[in-house]
Motif scaffolding. Structure first.
Motif, mmCIF file in Angstrom:
data_model
loop_
_atom_site.group_PDB
_atom_site.id
_atom_site.type_symbol
_atom_site.label_atom_id
_atom_site.label_comp_id
_atom_site.label_asym_id
_atom_site.label_seq_id
_atom_site.Cartn_x
_atom_site.Cartn_y
_atom_site.Cartn_z
ATOM 1 N N LYS A 298 1.649 7.304 -3.870
ATOM 2 C CA LYS A 298 0.184 7.236 -3.897
ATOM 3 C C LYS A 298 -0.286 6.098 -2.982
ATOM 4 N N MET A 299 -1.201 6.415 -2.093
ATOM 5 C CA MET A 299 -1.698 5.435 -1.132
ATOM 6 C C MET A 299 -2.731 4.517 -1.767
ATOM 7 N N PRO A 300 -2.749 3.240 -1.367
ATOM 8 C CA PRO A 300 -3.837 2.353 -1.794
ATOM 9 C C PRO A 300 -5.176 2.870 -1.272
ATOM 10 N N LEU A 301 -6.220 2.631 -2.054
ATOM 11 C CA LEU A 301 -7.554 3.142 -1.752
ATOM 12 C C LEU A 301 -8.019 2.788 -0.343
ATOM 13 N N LYS A 302 -7.830 1.545 0.088
ATOM 14 C CA LYS A 302 -8.364 1.144 1.398
ATOM 15 C C LYS A 302 -7.757 1.951 2.543
ATOM 16 N N TYR A 303 -6.523 2.409 2.380
ATOM 17 C CA TYR A 303 -5.901 3.202 3.440
ATOM 18 C C TYR A 303 -6.334 4.665 3.374
ATOM 19 N N VAL A 304 -6.645 5.148 2.183
ATOM 20 C CA VAL A 304 -7.184 6.507 2.069
ATOM 21 C C VAL A 304 -8.568 6.552 2.722
ATOM 22 N N ILE A 305 -9.347 5.497 2.513
ATOM 23 C CA ILE A 305 -10.666 5.434 3.146
ATOM 24 C C ILE A 305 -10.522 5.413 4.667
ATOM 25 N N GLU A 306 -9.574 4.631 5.176
ATOM 26 C CA GLU A 306 -9.343 4.604 6.627
ATOM 27 C C GLU A 306 -8.868 5.970 7.123
ATOM 28 N N MET A 307 -8.022 6.649 6.342
ATOM 29 C CA MET A 307 -7.555 7.979 6.717
ATOM 30 C C MET A 307 -8.738 8.946 6.798
#
Length: 181
Positions: free
Chosen positions: A101-110
């Protein structure tokens, strides 16, 4: 590698990067966005990208057609945490590599990355549904943590249905609550 390919590739990756930076600021992760995709300027990524530059799709796809893999992509995904492919690790229970599971800040960047890529590659044909359609086209073949996939898809659906203003407002509010998805 032609000079035309080098300039075209440089222009495309720089335009994309600047679009992602703008989206990251709108999403409340501006500082993070400033460092987005810097590895694309490294020789390993840049030279292959320039050699296979077409302007309408990722040069990595063309490299794969010749070699069966892309050296640029292998370099890129191992250095950029906004790619779900970065988030694979060995699970000691199953003894297999599995998505994490990716950290939220990297999902937002994705999310910002996918929207920007759709805008750059589709140009005047871009709609708020473009990034969702691209995501859904590969949904069954993607090896990504299910919660990460669901959260990203939710943002892309919101973008398609409500537009950028509402989606970026939602992302900022969600992030401020320090929620994990």
């Amino acid at each position: 590698m032609s000079l035309k390919g080098a300039f075209g590739h440089f222009r495309t990756i720089t335009k994309h990067r600047h679009k992602v930076i703008a989206h990251c600021f709108r999403a409340g992760i501006g500082w993070q966005g400033l460092f987005h995709d810097l590895s694309k300027y490294a020789p390993t990524e840049f030279f292959e990208g320039a050699r296979y530059y077409q302007g309408t799709r990722s040069p990595n796809e063309a490299a794969r057609e010749d070699y069966g893999y892309s050296r640029a992509w292998l370099h890129h995904k191992g250095r950029n945490r906004h790619h779900f492919e970065y988030w694979m690790d060995y699970n000691p229970k199953t003894k297999q590599n599995e998505p994490v599971k990716m950290p939220l800040k990297y999902v937002i960047e994705m999310f910002c990355d996918r929207v920007a890529a759709s805008k750059i590659y589709q140009g005047k044909n871009y709609t708020d549904r473009s990034a969702l359609d691209y995501f859904l086209a590969a949904k069954g073949r993607r090896v990504i943590h299910p919660e990460t996939s669901d959260f990203l898809e939710g943002l892309l659906v919101m973008l398609a249905e409500k537009g950028e203003k509402d989606t970026f407002s939602y992302v900022i509010a969600y992030k401020r609550k320090n929620k994990e998805y």
